[in-house]
Design an enzyme around this catalytic site. Sequence first.
Site, PDB file in Angstrom:
ATOM      1  CG  HIS A   1      -0.407   0.360   2.501  1.00 31.25           C
ATOM      2  ND1 HIS A   1       0.042  -0.571   3.408  1.00 31.25           N
ATOM      3  CD2 HIS A   1      -0.211   1.562   3.086  1.00 31.25           C
ATOM      4  CE1 HIS A   1       0.490   0.030   4.489  1.00 31.25           C
ATOM      5  NE2 HIS A   1       0.346   1.337   4.320  1.00 31.25           N
TER       6      HIS A   1
ATOM      7  CG  ASP B   1       0.253  -3.968   3.009  1.00 29.83           C
ATOM      8  OD1 ASP B   1       0.658  -3.495   1.929  1.00 29.83           O
ATOM      9  OD2 ASP B   1      -0.045  -3.274   3.997  1.00 29.83           O
TER      10      ASP B   1
ATOM     11  CB  SER C   1       2.748   2.583   5.998  1.00 28.25           C
ATOM     12  OG  SER C   1       1.532   2.449   6.654  1.00 28.25           O
TER      13      SER C   1
END
Length: 257
Positions: free
Chosen positions: A64, A109, A203
């Site tokens: 992502h 992910d 992230s």
Amino acid sequence: MVLIRVLANLLLLQLSHAQKSSELVVGGDECNINEHRSLVFLYNSSFGCGGTLINQEWVLSAAHCDMENMRIYLGWHNFSLPNMNQKRRVAKEKFFCLSSKNYTEWDKDIMLIKMNRPVTYSTHVAPLSLPSSPPSVGSVCRIMGWGAITSPNETYPDVPHCANINILNYTVCRAAHPWLPAQSRTLCAGILQGGIDTCKGDSGGPLICNGQIQGIVSWGDNPCAQPLKPGHYTNVFDYTDWIQSIIAGNTTATCPP
């Protein structure tokens, strides 16, 4: 050097406006300048993410965190104090578990990035090893990143922050989010009493256990660092064969189901 300072100031100015709803280090302290040599900053004019250098040509991050016009910064510590060890690269190729990038919050992910040219290791740039075995519940692991250090009203540091958290049983994360599947290729990690967590801007960064990258910061709750709401990290060990196959040149390698 003037151009580097301009770039550093631009990064600082835009970082506070450039985060996706993802992850940061709340409750941590400034990282020692020598402990994050593998930490990478991925950035474009819209948002930033973390990543991990795993060899001279490859960076591991979260799917992502994919972005157009990705720039890859290595060897950075203080954005306001540039140094000659800092490197900048761009992405030459990106690899995902699914060609459609149809990952979910609880699965796949992960993104593998090949840089346009290799980097030379230095006192501020060095790789992190892939895991030789999965982490056990209770393991103490390290998180780090330039993400927000307060939540929900975010403030962002100019140096990366680090903190220790624990690997928790996956049932703890399912208790916080009952809609999660019974099994997942993610790690549940955090501090049960809250106060320490990854958050916006972290992230794609690493979860480091015993000197190996065991997890990739994937997602968590907002506000961050709430009691009984740990973070979710892609379990790197489950993807080791895929990573090694891609690096070896087998670009059609498939991820585990």
